[in-house]
Design a protein around this motif. Structure first.
Motif, PDB file in Angstrom:
ATOM      1  N   ARG A  10      57.134  31.353  34.394  1.00  0.00           N
ATOM      2  CA  ARG A  10      55.930  30.694  33.894  1.00  0.00           C
ATOM      3  C   ARG A  10      54.716  31.386  34.526  1.00  0.00           C
ATOM      4  NH1 ARG A  10      53.324  25.271  34.988  1.00  0.00           N
ATOM      5  NH2 ARG A  10      52.458  24.570  32.988  1.00  0.00           N
ATOM      6  N   PHE A  11      54.155  32.341  33.792  1.00  0.00           N
ATOM      7  CA  PHE A  11      53.080  33.182  34.310  1.00  0.00           C
ATOM      8  C   PHE A  11      51.717  32.505  34.184  1.00  0.00           C
ATOM      9  CE2 PHE A  11      56.160  36.563  33.967  1.00  0.00           C
ATOM     10  CZ  PHE A  11      55.789  37.445  34.976  1.00  0.00           C
ATOM     11  N   ARG A  47      36.880  42.166  28.191  1.00  0.00           N
ATOM     12  CA  ARG A  47      37.636  40.914  28.261  1.00  0.00           C
ATOM     13  C   ARG A  47      38.722  41.137  29.308  1.00  0.00           C
ATOM     14  NH1 ARG A  47      41.995  39.010  23.775  1.00  0.00           N
ATOM     15  NH2 ARG A  47      42.710  37.090  24.789  1.00  0.00           N
ATOM     16  N   VAL A  48      38.609  40.476  30.429  1.00  0.00           N
ATOM     17  CA  VAL A  48      39.479  40.718  31.579  1.00  0.00           C
ATOM     18  C   VAL A  48      40.551  39.635  31.645  1.00  0.00           C
ATOM     19  CG1 VAL A  48      39.595  40.865  34.091  1.00  0.00           C
ATOM     20  CG2 VAL A  48      37.697  41.929  32.854  1.00  0.00           C
ATOM     21  N   ILE A  49      41.816  40.058  31.663  1.00  0.00           N
ATOM     22  CA  ILE A  49      42.952  39.141  31.774  1.00  0.00           C
ATOM     23  C   ILE A  49      43.616  39.414  33.114  1.00  0.00           C
ATOM     24  CG2 ILE A  49      45.148  38.389  30.782  1.00  0.00           C
ATOM     25  CD1 ILE A  49      42.731  40.365  28.633  1.00  0.00           C
ATOM     26  N   SER A  50      43.468  38.481  34.047  1.00  0.00           N
ATOM     27  CA  SER A  50      44.063  38.612  35.376  1.00  0.00           C
ATOM     28  C   SER A  50      45.359  37.814  35.415  1.00  0.00           C
ATOM     29  CB  SER A  50      43.112  38.093  36.455  1.00  0.00           C
ATOM     30  OG  SER A  50      41.849  38.711  36.360  1.00  0.00           O
ATOM     31  N   VAL A  51      46.401  38.386  36.006  1.00  0.00           N
ATOM     32  CA  VAL A  51      47.736  37.782  35.989  1.00  0.00           C
ATOM     33  C   VAL A  51      48.250  37.602  37.414  1.00  0.00           C
ATOM     34  CG1 VAL A  51      50.087  37.979  35.104  1.00  0.00           C
ATOM     35  CG2 VAL A  51      48.183  39.000  33.815  1.00  0.00           C
ATOM     36  N   ASP A  52      48.837  36.440  37.698  1.00  0.00           N
ATOM     37  CA  ASP A  52      49.567  36.247  38.946  1.00  0.00           C
ATOM     38  C   ASP A  52      50.996  36.739  38.740  1.00  0.00           C
ATOM     39  OD1 ASP A  52      47.459  35.191  40.348  1.00  0.00           O
ATOM     40  OD2 ASP A  52      48.111  33.102  40.194  1.00  0.00           O
ATOM     41  N   LEU A  53      51.404  37.740  39.511  1.00  0.00           N
ATOM     42  CA  LEU A  53      52.743  38.311  39.383  1.00  0.00           C
ATOM     43  C   LEU A  53      53.814  37.320  39.826  1.00  0.00           C
ATOM     44  CD1 LEU A  53      51.950  41.900  40.685  1.00  0.00           C
ATOM     45  CD2 LEU A  53      52.464  41.240  38.323  1.00  0.00           C
ATOM     46  N   PRO A  54      55.077  37.559  39.490  1.00  0.00           N
ATOM     47  CA  PRO A  54      56.142  36.601  39.841  1.00  0.00           C
ATOM     48  C   PRO A  54      56.160  36.260  41.330  1.00  0.00           C
ATOM     49  CG  PRO A  54      56.989  38.236  38.315  1.00  0.00           C
ATOM     50  CD  PRO A  54      55.597  38.684  38.686  1.00  0.00           C
ATOM     51  N   GLY A  55      56.233  34.964  41.617  1.00  0.00           N
ATOM     52  CA  GLY A  55      56.289  34.485  42.990  1.00  0.00           C
ATOM     53  C   GLY A  55      54.963  34.482  43.702  1.00  0.00           C
ATOM     54  N   HIS A  56      53.906  34.973  43.062  1.00  0.00           N
ATOM     55  CA  HIS A  56      52.584  35.072  43.657  1.00  0.00           C
ATOM     56  C   HIS A  56      51.638  34.045  43.043  1.00  0.00           C
ATOM     57  CE1 HIS A  56      54.277  39.012  44.663  1.00  0.00           C
ATOM     58  NE2 HIS A  56      53.327  39.165  45.557  1.00  0.00           N
ATOM     59  N   GLY A  57      50.676  33.607  43.847  1.00  0.00           N
ATOM     60  CA  GLY A  57      49.647  32.721  43.333  1.00  0.00           C
ATOM     61  C   GLY A  57      50.214  31.494  42.648  1.00  0.00           C
ATOM     62  N   ARG A  58      49.802  31.279  41.407  1.00  0.00           N
ATOM     63  CA  ARG A  58      50.208  30.093  40.650  1.00  0.00           C
ATOM     64  C   ARG A  58      51.472  30.331  39.821  1.00  0.00           C
ATOM     65  NH1 ARG A  58      45.179  31.255  41.161  1.00  0.00           N
ATOM     66  NH2 ARG A  58      43.622  29.700  41.810  1.00  0.00           N
ATOM     67  N   THR A  59      52.009  31.554  39.863  1.00  0.00           N
ATOM     68  CA  THR A  59      53.260  31.856  39.166  1.00  0.00           C
ATOM     69  C   THR A  59      54.421  31.586  40.118  1.00  0.00           C
ATOM     70  OG1 THR A  59      52.194  33.561  37.802  1.00  0.00           O
ATOM     71  CG2 THR A  59      54.601  33.634  37.985  1.00  0.00           C
ATOM     72  N   ASP A  73      58.414  44.896  32.731  1.00  0.00           N
ATOM     73  CA  ASP A  73      58.912  44.304  31.480  1.00  0.00           C
ATOM     74  C   ASP A  73      58.254  42.948  31.226  1.00  0.00           C
ATOM     75  OD1 ASP A  73      60.593  46.437  30.931  1.00  0.00           O
ATOM     76  OD2 ASP A  73      62.367  45.487  31.810  1.00  0.00           O
ATOM     77  N   ASP A  74      58.061  42.172  32.292  1.00  0.00           N
ATOM     78  CA  ASP A  74      57.395  40.868  32.146  1.00  0.00           C
ATOM     79  C   ASP A  74      55.977  41.034  31.614  1.00  0.00           C
ATOM     80  OD1 ASP A  74      59.609  39.541  33.229  1.00  0.00           O
ATOM     81  OD2 ASP A  74      58.796  39.540  35.260  1.00  0.00           O
ATOM     82  N   ILE A  75      55.224  41.957  32.221  1.00  0.00           N
ATOM     83  CA  ILE A  75      53.836  42.149  31.801  1.00  0.00           C
ATOM     84  C   ILE A  75      53.783  42.696  30.375  1.00  0.00           C
ATOM     85  CG2 ILE A  75      51.670  43.341  32.305  1.00  0.00           C
ATOM     86  CD1 ILE A  75      52.448  41.055  34.249  1.00  0.00           C
ATOM     87  N   ALA A  76      54.747  43.537  30.022  1.00  0.00           N
ATOM     88  CA  ALA A  76      54.814  44.032  28.647  1.00  0.00           C
ATOM     89  C   ALA A  76      54.982  42.870  27.670  1.00  0.00           C
ATOM     90  CB  ALA A  76      55.969  45.022  28.508  1.00  0.00           C
TER      91      ALA A  76
END
Length: 265
Positions: A10-11, A47-59, A73-76
């Protein structure tokens, strides 16, 4: 600001600004907040899309190891889910490794690539940096308690008690040998490498990495027609630990994302 269910994870991702998309991937023990200082400059143009990687932050963490390849693969899949392709991608440190693997494994999804303070092979780090990479032992994670990364994790993570698991998994990831040089040499994605002049990555490796992308092999000519589509920026007066807070970073990145290249992007 929302969640997306991707490959059993759940990203968490945040979107700011308007225009052509730019995906940001933070470093180890970081989160979307890693780019807080430079995001305003980026969102004025993108347009900036910031992502919390697996196990980090809110992911939240899931029951699998951290690997550059699987995170790519997840980010893809997230890029496809959000309808961003082809998109520009910027990754810092650990996120730089993920961004590089994304461009290798899913070339059709990446329009332009920016790798910040990350090598293309593990031995590109200084020896003392390699020696200081996290010991994959839960007890060793206690040494970061009270530090800004730990405090951020405690503030935003769905399960703050998972800090020790993140420490162990990150240590296991960072201690694995890798050398992506042969794959990097085949990349056709226009790529900008950005380093600090006092980075954790060795200067000779910066040049080696640039060379694999076609840079530094010849004079560009008086009119620049022989200039490669790869770019190398070494930002003065900075380190691995403050490069993402410096206005010099967006100043180097934005022209690369917007100018016309010799190879169609």
């Amino acid at each position: 600001m929302s969640y997306a269910q991707i490959n059993g994870v759940r990203f968490w991702y945040e979107t700011h600004g308007a225009g052509r998309p730019l995906v940001l991937l933070h470093g180890g023990f970081g989160a979307v907040e890693t780019f807080a200082a430079v995001r305003p400059a980026l969102t004025r143009r993108r347009r900036v899309i910031s992502v919390d990687l697996p196990g980090h932050g809110r992911t939240a963490d899931v029951d699998r190891p951290l690997r550059y390849e699987s995170m790519a693969d997840d980010i893809a899949a997230l890029i496809v889910e959000l309808g961003l392709a082809p998109t520009d991608v910027l990754g810092f440190s650990l996120g730089g490794g993920v961004a590089l693997r994304l461009a290798i494994q899913h070339r059709e999804l990446v329009r332009r690539l920016v790798v910040v303070s990350a090598p293309c092979r593990r031995q590109g780090w200084f020896p003392e940096v390699l020696a200081g990479m996290p010991d994959p032992d839960e007890a060793a994670g206690d040494q970061l308690r009270g530090t800004p990364p730990y405090q951020l994790y405690q503030a935003v993570a769905p399960r703050p008690q998972d800090w020790s698991r993140l420490w162990v998994k990150t240590g296991e990831l960072l201690r694995r040998e890798y050398d992506w040089s042969p794959e990097v040499a085949t990349l056709t994605t226009p790529t900008l490498l950005v380093f600090a002049d006092a980075d954790s990555v060795r200067p000779d490796h910066m040049v080696e990495f640039f060379g694999l992308l076609g840079g530094g092999h010849r004079d560009a000519g008086w009119d620049g027609t022989d200039r490669p589509d790869a770019r190398l920026a070494v930002l003065p007066g900075l380190t691995h630990y403050d490069i993402v807070d410096s206005p010099a970073l967006p100043a180097a990145v934005l022209p690369f994302l917007t100018h016309t290249l010799h190879t169609p992007a």
